[in-house]
Design a protein around this motif. Structure first.
Motif, PDB file in Angstrom:
ATOM      1  N   UNK A  47       0.835  -1.196   0.000  1.00 60.88           N
ATOM      2  CA  UNK A  47       0.000   0.000   0.000  1.00 60.88           C
ATOM      3  C   UNK A  47       0.870   1.247   0.000  1.00 60.88           C
ATOM      4  N   UNK A  48       0.345   2.318  -0.587  1.00 59.90           N
ATOM      5  CA  UNK A  48       1.059   3.586  -0.646  1.00 59.90           C
ATOM      6  C   UNK A  48       0.162   4.713  -0.145  1.00 59.90           C
ATOM      7  N   UNK A  49       0.800   5.799   0.275  1.00 60.04           N
ATOM      8  CA  UNK A  49       0.046   7.025   0.500  1.00 60.04           C
ATOM      9  C   UNK A  49       0.481   8.026  -0.561  1.00 60.04           C
ATOM     10  N   UNK A  50      -0.434   8.906  -0.936  1.00 59.40           N
ATOM     11  CA  UNK A  50      -0.138   9.881  -1.974  1.00 59.40           C
ATOM     12  C   UNK A  50       0.654  11.052  -1.427  1.00 59.40           C
ATOM     13  N   UNK A  51       1.635  11.500  -2.174  1.00 56.01           N
ATOM     14  CA  UNK A  51       2.418  12.662  -1.766  1.00 56.01           C
ATOM     15  C   UNK A  51       1.630  13.939  -2.048  1.00 56.01           C
ATOM     16  N   UNK A  52       1.982  15.048  -1.386  1.00 54.97           N
ATOM     17  CA  UNK A  52       1.231  16.299  -1.581  1.00 54.97           C
ATOM     18  C   UNK A  52       1.142  16.695  -3.052  1.00 54.97           C
ATOM     19  N   UNK A  53      -0.024  17.202  -3.457  1.00 56.92           N
ATOM     20  CA  UNK A  53      -0.245  17.548  -4.869  1.00 56.92           C
ATOM     21  C   UNK A  53      -1.204  18.731  -4.994  1.00 56.92           C
ATOM     22  N   UNK A  54      -1.121  19.691  -4.068  1.00 60.75           N
ATOM     23  CA  UNK A  54      -2.076  20.800  -4.059  1.00 60.75           C
ATOM     24  C   UNK A  54      -2.045  21.591  -5.366  1.00 60.75           C
TER      25      UNK A  54
END
Length: 380
Positions: free
Chosen positions: A66-73
């Motif tokens: 599983x992964x978490x998404x990196x910031x992408x504002x």
């Protein structure tokens, strides 16, 4: 309508959040809406996908695969400036989820969040109980930035309200009774498990990890085995605790991750579903077991409190000793299991996924209409 869904987990990853989000997405599409998806790129992604924005991700500690998404504002702000959705649903509280809420607020797009995971309870399960209140404050801050926070049960709605969460709305869950059914019971599969027709088979379906309180299920099964030495325990799923569990219990049957009809056959071929977790927000597997005609032993919260009538569809318990006692009682009584299993399958037949999709659609549409009325008061 045009909707956007942001999530940090999605199939083929197998967990309750991923499958729930996919169900909501498909439900909106089936109702004729345009739906765009934002999620981390997975190892299995070999090309860009239609209506999907893939972002960079990083491995989630203690959750292999599983992964978490990196910031992408900035990316999300550009995307939604060019093609603004009418409303956005953010399913997860990771860095990508935070970015999505920031971008939505910046652009004036209504946003709903989903409360899917009790991270405060996870702190305790992984030996960091001192961080429970910190996790609760972090979750409260995140969700209170949204126009609505969606939860699956009245119990959780009341609890979050008592913790200072604002605008908490219940969105019920459902189960597909055309997929999960007692009719899929498979004697050949049971034979592979070493089970005869009259052999009591306990089954666990889910992540095999510390937060699931699996030691209690093992203890309860061993007590059952004291009365029924022929009993079998079947485990469906994977996780970081699987190797040690298999090492310590060589008589257990491990079937790995199952999907679709194979998963439904595994459920229906069990006799008793053991769900010892204390930290679920809901527990979709409880509904899947009930739809499969398999009586459940679970703690009295989440899906069990919302849908399982104790003594009729299985047993909802308050403490560990009651969990063990219920496992032994049901495991040693085939007549009672059969009666409860039939009751359980009938009880969830009316919980239709298409109704959940309709309710979700109405909720998002109401958020969009409210935002438009604020922006154009003369037309309200």
């Amino acid at each position: 309508m045009r909707y956007a869904i942001v999530t940090e987990t999605y199939p083929p990853e197998v967990n309750g959040v991923a499958l729930t989000v996919q169900g909501l997405e498909q439900g909106l599409r089936s109702r004729g809406h345009a739906v765009s998806l934002v999620r981390p790129r997975q190892d299995s992604d070999v090309a860009d996908l239609p209506d999907t924005m893939l972002v960079r991700g990083a491995a989630l500690p203690r959750y292999p695969g599983l992964k978490f998404g990196l910031p992408a504002t900035r990316r999300l702000t550009r995307l939604w400036t060019n093609t603004p959705p009418d409303a956005i649903y953010v399913a997860t509280e990771g860095p990508l989820g935070w970015s999505a809420v920031r971008a939505a607020k910046r652009l004036g797009i209504p946003v709903a969040t989903g409360f899917h995971t009790r991270f405060d309870e996870y702190m305790r399960d992984y030996g960091a109980a001192f961080l429970q209140q910190t996790a609760m404050r972090w979750m409260r801050r995140f969700h209170n930035r949204a126009d609505a926070t969606l939860v699956p049960t009245r119990e959780l709605q009341d609890f979050l309200a008592s913790q200072g969460f604002e605008r908490v709305v219940r969105l019920a869950r459902a189960v597909d009774s055309t997929q999960f059914s007692p009719a899929l019971r498979d004697s050949a599969l049971r034979s592979l498990w070493g089970a005869r027709t009259d052999t009591p088979v306990a089954i666990y379906v889910g992540r095999i990890a510390a937060e699931k309180n699996l030691g209690l299920a093992v203890r309860a099964f061993r007590e059952l085995q004291g009365k029924r030495p022929d009993a079998r325990f079947v485990w469906v799923g994977d996780g970081p605790a699987r190797e040690k569990l298999a090492q310590d219990n060589p008589d257990f049957v491990f079937c790995g991750i199952q999907r679709g009809e194979a998963l439904a056959r595994h459920f229906a071929s069990g006799d008793l579903f053991l769900f010892p977790s204390h930290s679920e927000t809901f527990g979709n597997v409880t509904l899947e077991a009930m739809a499969s005609g398999v009586p459940t032993v679970a703690f009295d919260y989440g899906a069990a409190r919302e849908h399982l009538r104790s003594g009729v569809h299985g047993v909802a318990v308050q403490d560990d000793e009651a969990f063990v006692a219920a496992t032994v009682q049901l495991g040693d009584n085939a007549t009672l299991r059969g009666l409860m299993g039939g009751n359980a399958a009938e009880a969830v037949r009316a919980l239709r996924p298409d109704q959940v999709a309709a309710d979700f659609d109405v909720l998002l549409a109401d958020l969009a209409a409210t935002r438009r009325s604020y922006a154009n008061p003369a037309t309200a």
